[in-house]
Design an enzyme around this catalytic site. Structure first.
Site, mmCIF file in Angstrom:
data_model
loop_
_atom_site.group_PDB
_atom_site.id
_atom_site.type_symbol
_atom_site.label_atom_id
_atom_site.label_comp_id
_atom_site.label_asym_id
_atom_site.label_seq_id
_atom_site.Cartn_x
_atom_site.Cartn_y
_atom_site.Cartn_z
ATOM 1 N N TYR A 138 0.801 -1.228 0.000
ATOM 2 C CA TYR A 138 0.000 0.000 0.000
ATOM 3 C C TYR A 138 0.832 1.277 0.000
ATOM 4 O O TYR A 138 0.292 2.362 -0.198
ATOM 5 C CB TYR A 138 -0.978 0.000 1.177
ATOM 6 C CG TYR A 138 -2.217 -0.830 0.887
ATOM 7 C CD1 TYR A 138 -3.056 -0.508 -0.181
ATOM 8 C CD2 TYR A 138 -2.531 -1.941 1.658
ATOM 9 C CE1 TYR A 138 -4.173 -1.270 -0.472
ATOM 10 C CE2 TYR A 138 -3.656 -2.716 1.380
ATOM 11 C CZ TYR A 138 -4.470 -2.369 0.313
ATOM 12 O OH TYR A 138 -5.582 -3.131 0.027
ATOM 13 N N GLU A 224 -5.192 -30.362 7.412
ATOM 14 C CA GLU A 224 -5.138 -29.636 6.141
ATOM 15 C C GLU A 224 -6.169 -28.517 6.066
ATOM 16 O O GLU A 224 -5.830 -27.367 5.790
ATOM 17 C CB GLU A 224 -5.356 -30.608 4.969
ATOM 18 C CG GLU A 224 -5.414 -29.909 3.614
ATOM 19 C CD GLU A 224 -5.956 -30.786 2.491
ATOM 20 O OE1 GLU A 224 -6.211 -30.242 1.408
ATOM 21 O OE2 GLU A 224 -6.133 -32.006 2.697
#
EC number: 5.6.2.2
Length: 396
Positions: A138, A224
């Site tokens: 940014y 996972e």
């Protein structure tokens, strides 16, 4: 405050205790070995000097009427990767390089990005402050174009300087979660107590700053997918298997989740297991935790845990448990390509049991998600499958 014992009787953990004893013996044998070319935590003055040397080289090139360029190790070629069973995938010492030239239309923007990020890193280190990758994006979103360009530039700089990202004073926001028997202090003095409740703790942004880690966990389970992780918490799996720690990277793990798991292993040397879908992409994720990735191979020594074991879901479990065939999913063309790619990787030779499971999946041309176990019973995963695996040593 001591952790409250809520789990099974001590004999339940006999197989885990034997596994841990063998891990500790292995750690003792390999103590003190650091691979050549491994990144290391560098002092601020060392990083500043390295950046100054790079800028001096650019100035010298201009003075000689030569084209300034950055020389960076090629992180996208398997030719530059070697397998070390104590570290995982790492870059070879004399690897091929690529030049980011300032006069080439293809690379001039990349050159400008790296120069800009180097300048920002220099200021961060000088002022002893930190910024996230998002903060850096940014500051000049028009120049960078997208977040991926910033991420790539930071990894290239880390590789070029041979230091881990944390030595650059660049942090990344964490997407991972942690639950279970663990407490620690963050760099700012905040005390964190993870619990086995349904509300997990976010993985810290600054893993290096974690101090005074305490646990009595018998094992660490890497899950996972976030949905499976939350389901296990809702089913009180973490409490019933206490003491334990659970972590999820919500799919492909970010750097902080990998650093956290590595820190937990280095600190406690408890058994680490993975619970992934029985599909090529679940196996790929497991391999990232265990052996690392090609793109981050220059930092493998700080990220990989070769002692990880595959707890489930194994392709052989699908047959052994008679999971209904209508709950299985045919492998797509992309799945088959990914599976072929994994089977050709150097570390599979060292894992004959893994290879057998992968070949079983290839032969069946089918895959299964962990959720398929709910067809046996709604809480089969948390009350039968995982407890039996842990009790009787059902890992490979």
């Amino acid at each position: 405050m001591a952790f409250a014992p809520m789990g099974p009787e001590a004999s339940f953990f006999d197989a885990l205790d034997r596994h841990r004893a063998s891990l500790l013996a292995m750690v003792k044998r390999g103590a003190g070995e650091t691979p050549a070319g491994a990144t290391r935590v560098a002092s601020s003055s060392e990083v500043l000097t390295a950046i100054e040397n790079i800028i001096q080289d650019i100035i010298k090139s201009l003075a000689r009427n030569e084209v300034p360029a950055f020389t960076i190790d090629n992180r996208s070629s398997w030719e530059n990767i070697m397998f070390d069973d104590s570290v995982g995938l790492r870059m070879i010492p004399q690897c091929t390089t690529r030049k980011i030239r300032s006069d080439s239309p293809k690379s001039v923007k990349k050159f400008a990005l790296i120069l800009k990020v180097l300048s920002m890193i220099y200021k961060l280190i000088q002022s002893d402050t930190y910024a996230t990758k998002r903060d850096i994006y940014y500051t000049d979103s028009q120049l960078f174009g997208n977040q991926a360009a910033v991420d790539s530039a930071i990894d290239d700089i880390s590789c070029m300087l041979k230091v881990p990202r944390r030595s650059l004073h660049v942090l990344s926001t964490s997407k991972g979660l942690i639950a279970g028997n663990l407490r620690y202090m963050e760099e700012d003095g905040t005390r964190v107590q993870c619990t086995c409740s349904a509300t997990a703790t976010a993985v810290p942004t600054n893993i290096q700053g974690m101090q005074h880690l305490i646990t009595d966990a018998k094992f660490l389970l890497i899950v996972e997918k976030d949905a499976t992780f939350q389901r296990l918490l809702d089913d009180n799996f973490c409490s019933r298997m206490s003491p334990c720690i659970m972590v999820t990277g919500k799919g492909v793990p970010d750097l902080n989740t990998r650093l956290l798991v590595k820190k937990l292993w280095d600190t406690f040397h408890i058994p680490v297991f993975t619970l992934v879908d029985a599909d090529p992409y679940g196996i790929e994720i497991m391999c990232i935790y265990k052996y690392g990735s090609m793109s981050m191979s220059f930092e493998a020594h700080n990220l990989t845990i070769p002692t990880i074991r595959w707890l489930g879901l194994l392709p052989s479990d699908i047959q052994r448990l008679n999971i209904p065939k209508d709950s299985l999913i045919p492998l797509t063309k992309h799945d088959q390509m990914k599976l072929d790619s994994i089977l050709k990787r150097p570390y599979i030779t060292y894992q004959p049991l893994w290879k057998k499971e992968l070949e079983m999946m290839a032969d069946s041309k089918m895959k299964a998600e962990i959720q398929a176990l709910t067809l046996l019973s709604s809480d089969y995963l948390s009350r039968v499958y995982l407890p039996n695996k842990l009790r009787f040593g059902g890992w490979i």
